[in-house]
Design a protein around this motif. Sequence first.
Motif, PDB file in Angstrom:
ATOM      1  N   UNK A 224      13.500  16.695  43.672  1.00  0.00           N
ATOM      2  CA  UNK A 224      13.919  18.095  43.632  1.00  0.00           C
ATOM      3  C   UNK A 224      13.879  18.581  42.189  1.00  0.00           C
ATOM      4  N   UNK A 225      13.181  19.670  41.973  1.00  0.00           N
ATOM      5  CA  UNK A 225      13.061  20.246  40.632  1.00  0.00           C
ATOM      6  C   UNK A 225      14.393  20.884  40.245  1.00  0.00           C
ATOM      7  N   UNK A 226      14.815  20.651  39.027  1.00  0.00           N
ATOM      8  CA  UNK A 226      16.110  21.131  38.563  1.00  0.00           C
ATOM      9  C   UNK A 226      15.957  22.059  37.366  1.00  0.00           C
ATOM     10  N   UNK A 227      16.973  22.863  37.142  1.00  0.00           N
ATOM     11  CA  UNK A 227      16.999  23.658  35.913  1.00  0.00           C
ATOM     12  C   UNK A 227      17.010  22.710  34.725  1.00  0.00           C
ATOM     13  N   UNK A 228      16.276  23.089  33.708  1.00  0.00           N
ATOM     14  CA  UNK A 228      16.157  22.226  32.538  1.00  0.00           C
ATOM     15  C   UNK A 228      14.934  21.325  32.574  1.00  0.00           C
ATOM     16  N   UNK A 229      14.180  21.334  33.699  1.00  0.00           N
ATOM     17  CA  UNK A 229      12.983  20.499  33.828  1.00  0.00           C
ATOM     18  C   UNK A 229      11.772  21.156  33.169  1.00  0.00           C
ATOM     19  N   UNK A 230      10.994  20.354  32.492  1.00  0.00           N
ATOM     20  CA  UNK A 230       9.629  20.714  32.156  1.00  0.00           C
ATOM     21  C   UNK A 230       8.785  20.323  33.375  1.00  0.00           C
ATOM     22  N   UNK A 231       7.816  21.151  33.747  1.00  0.00           N
ATOM     23  CA  UNK A 231       6.998  20.875  34.932  1.00  0.00           C
ATOM     24  C   UNK A 231       5.517  21.021  34.577  1.00  0.00           C
ATOM     25  N   UNK A 232       4.769  19.928  34.730  1.00  0.00           N
ATOM     26  CA  UNK A 232       3.320  19.948  34.508  1.00  0.00           C
ATOM     27  C   UNK A 232       2.636  20.333  35.809  1.00  0.00           C
ATOM     28  N   UNK A 233       1.790  21.356  35.749  1.00  0.00           N
ATOM     29  CA  UNK A 233       0.995  21.812  36.896  1.00  0.00           C
ATOM     30  C   UNK A 233      -0.475  21.571  36.595  1.00  0.00           C
ATOM     31  N   UNK A 234      -1.153  20.854  37.452  1.00  0.00           N
ATOM     32  CA  UNK A 234      -2.580  20.566  37.274  1.00  0.00           C
ATOM     33  C   UNK A 234      -3.217  20.676  38.650  1.00  0.00           C
ATOM     34  N   UNK A 235      -4.130  21.620  38.816  1.00  0.00           N
ATOM     35  CA  UNK A 235      -4.638  21.896  40.162  1.00  0.00           C
ATOM     36  C   UNK A 235      -6.078  22.370  40.105  1.00  0.00           C
ATOM     37  N   UNK A 236      -6.782  22.150  41.219  1.00  0.00           N
ATOM     38  CA  UNK A 236      -8.170  22.595  41.281  1.00  0.00           C
ATOM     39  C   UNK A 236      -8.846  22.124  42.544  1.00  0.00           C
ATOM     40  N   UNK A 250       5.174  24.497  32.552  1.00  0.00           N
ATOM     41  CA  UNK A 250       6.196  25.539  32.610  1.00  0.00           C
ATOM     42  C   UNK A 250       7.568  24.882  32.450  1.00  0.00           C
ATOM     43  N   UNK A 251       8.573  25.716  32.231  1.00  0.00           N
ATOM     44  CA  UNK A 251       9.929  25.193  32.080  1.00  0.00           C
ATOM     45  C   UNK A 251      10.874  25.971  32.981  1.00  0.00           C
ATOM     46  N   UNK A 252      11.761  25.245  33.647  1.00  0.00           N
ATOM     47  CA  UNK A 252      12.741  25.879  34.534  1.00  0.00           C
ATOM     48  C   UNK A 252      13.951  26.246  33.676  1.00  0.00           C
ATOM     49  N   UNK A 253      14.081  27.529  33.394  1.00  0.00           N
ATOM     50  CA  UNK A 253      15.122  27.964  32.461  1.00  0.00           C
ATOM     51  C   UNK A 253      14.669  27.780  31.017  1.00  0.00           C
ATOM     52  N   UNK A 254      15.568  28.013  30.099  1.00  0.00           N
ATOM     53  CA  UNK A 254      15.218  27.963  28.679  1.00  0.00           C
ATOM     54  C   UNK A 254      15.005  26.520  28.212  1.00  0.00           C
TER      55      UNK A 254
END
Length: 376
Positions: A224-236, A250-254
Amino acid sequence: MSSPNQPVPFTADDYRARMTRAAESAAAAGLAGVLVAPGPDMVHLTGYQPTAITERLTLLVLTAGQEPVLVVPTLEAPDAEKAVGAPALTLRDWTDGKDPYAVTAPLLDGQGRFGISDNAWAMHLLGLQQLLPGTSYASLTEVLPMLRAVKDAHELDRLAAAGAAADATYEEILKVRFSGRRETDVAADLARLLTGFGHSQVDFTVVGSGPNGANPHHEAGDRTIERGDMVVLDFGGLKHGYGSDTSRTVHVGEPTAEEQRVHDIVREAQEAGCRAVRPGVACQEIDRAARAVITEFGYGERFIHRTGHGIGVTTHEPPYMIEGEEQPLVPGMCFSVEPGIYLPGRFGVRIEDIVTVTEDGGRRLNATARELAIVE
């Protein structure tokens, strides 16, 4: 979501030119010819893809100065005849119960060395060797790695359309909620959006949140993605038969100051790699340019993969942007520039664009913002 106009169709002349170029390249490399099994190489060279790849031999034979020949099972010949590239070649069919290698052998120099598709079945290669013991074979990746590397204008248009669809997908994914949802939920959103923007095939939807982002090829999981997480998105995937591949983080929150700093370093490295693109430069120089920035800031050991890979009718193909690859860049080549920093147990950052080599530099096929986006 509106569908962009269909691309300019490839013609029999386009495929004839590709087959001629492949045969001539083989001759220049000291090969007697090229043997192409069903798969990306055959699609690229002829426009033909069997509806099912089975134990029955299907093989394209290309030899400089001779008409291309496609050996096919008789029951598949009607489909092969419908391929756009069929008028540019001769079909030679064989029926069940006959020896397909006996049909193929007269097309080959019995003492020649041939380049053969990497994905050719071993049983087919062994069948040819048994009938023609004087022949030898090498994989196309080894002997003709640049076979599909230089794209023509219509191929570039398709790659640009695929890149634009990936960009549109990223813009839309920024609007969805991340926190409180599983990685697989966001991955499903990415797949839905890619398809909605015209992709016929989705190859990957990497969603690496928090510590999972430190694994470059993390498969989206149940975390489960949480606030404060950095999230790598790679798609194609593929649109109009040509690939897209983009990464944003992207980052969830600051973000924290450290997270922002690491992202800024990767962004600078990615910019350096893109700036280094120009005709005549060795592929390894793109890797060196991006890696130098990350190393300068002390994260060199945390950049654990090559800087890029080619893209075309597959999402990964030569050329590769890696130390030791001295292949010069040529206008029309397309590849990713995707440096990253990965901190085990904590987070990762990757930024990726597809770049094509122009006459005087390079042009990105992805245009979305590379700054660290804040999501909810």
